[in-house]
Write an enzyme that holds these catalytic residues in place. Structure first.
Site, short mmCIF file in Angstrom:
data_model
loop_
_atom_site.label_atom_id
_atom_site.label_comp_id
_atom_site.label_asym_id
_atom_site.label_seq_id
_atom_site.Cartn_x
_atom_site.Cartn_y
_atom_site.Cartn_z
N ASP A 176 0.79 -1.24 0.00
CA ASP A 176 0.00 0.00 0.00
C ASP A 176 0.82 1.29 0.00
O ASP A 176 0.45 2.26 0.66
CB ASP A 176 -0.95 0.02 1.21
CG ASP A 176 -1.81 -1.21 1.31
OD1 ASP A 176 -1.88 -1.97 0.33
OD2 ASP A 176 -2.39 -1.44 2.39
N LYS B 62 -7.38 -3.87 -2.68
CA LYS B 62 -7.98 -4.57 -1.55
C LYS B 62 -8.70 -3.58 -0.65
O LYS B 62 -8.37 -2.39 -0.61
CB LYS B 62 -6.92 -5.33 -0.74
CG LYS B 62 -5.85 -4.46 -0.08
CD LYS B 62 -4.83 -5.33 0.63
CE LYS B 62 -3.74 -4.49 1.30
NZ LYS B 62 -4.20 -3.65 2.40
N CYS C 106 -1.87 -2.32 8.17
CA CYS C 106 -1.79 -3.27 7.04
C CYS C 106 -0.55 -4.14 7.09
O CYS C 106 -0.61 -5.34 6.79
CB CYS C 106 -1.87 -2.51 5.72
SG CYS C 106 -3.47 -1.68 5.48
#
Length: 220
Positions: A18, A97, A129
């Site tokens: 990410d 996601k 995450c």
């Protein structure tokens, strides 16, 4: 006596978690996370290591800036190295996601398909995450190696606590250069001069990332 956990050349994959442009103004040391990420992508080509990338809800909104979308990843395209690897495809996929963990079905399917054992994990955020990805991957039986100079959070205080939690759960906390040399294994390999050149080219950025990101991570 605890078992020794090492990175396994040929059975290792890089997980890029990410690293997206919209986080730039919110993440502590964001540019250093990006620098480490770009270095690892360059090393992936020289070391023949496949890469899996995720983007956290890129069409959604950011809790720190609710009127702005999270956006696409911030990593630059890698410069083409002189040495061309001949192994498996470098980029195995980029997956959107909404789950915080990277261990979503299409990703875990790839892990099984390629018979990976070791995961090198870096990105953001350390305590969300990255941590949830590490815990899920450990639970699935993978060896997880988290880059201390490649992870961060919105608040720097979160990082050492997340690192401690992941270490306690069984993750290996390493640096980007340590992981790279562990995968290189031998100076007699054909790719070593390209590997060595890349390490030298990245030396200053590596030192800066260690100072900003890894120093707080080593507090606990």
């Amino acid at each position: 006596m605890a078992a020794v956990v090492k990175l396994i050349p040929g059975r290792t994959v890089f997980f890029v978690c990410d690293i997206q442009t919209r986080f730039r103004t919110f993440i502590h040391g964001f540019d250093h996370v990006v620098a480490t990420g770009n270095k690892m992508l360059k090393l992936a080509k020289v070391l023949d290591v496949p890469v899996i990338i995720t983007e956290q809800n890129p069409r959604g909104t950011c809790s720190h800036a609710p009127r702005s979308t999270l956006g696409r990843r911030a990593l630059a395209a890698c410069a083409k190295p002189s040495f061309q690897p001949s192994g498996p495809p470098l980029h195995l996929g980029t997956f959107e996601k909404t789950a915080f963990s990277m261990a979503i079905p299409p990703v875990t399917a790839l892990l099984k398909q390629h018979n990976f054992k070791s995961v090198v994990l870096f990105g953001i955020e350390s305590h969300v995450c990255v941590q949830q990805s590490a815990l899920d991957l450990l639970q699935l039986g993978y060896d997880v190696h988290v880059l201390a100079d490649g992870v961060s959070s919105t608040r720097s205080q979160e990082v050492p606590i997340a690192i401690a939690r992941m270490r306690q759960a069984g993750a290996q906390i390493v640096t980007s250069e340590s992981a790279a040399f562990e995968l290189q294994t031998d100076a007699s390999k054909d790719n070593f001069k390209y590997f060595s050149r890349l390490i030298k080219e990245e030396a200053e950025r590596t030192e800066q990332a260690l100072e900003v990101l890894a120093a707080p991570a080593s507090k606990l």
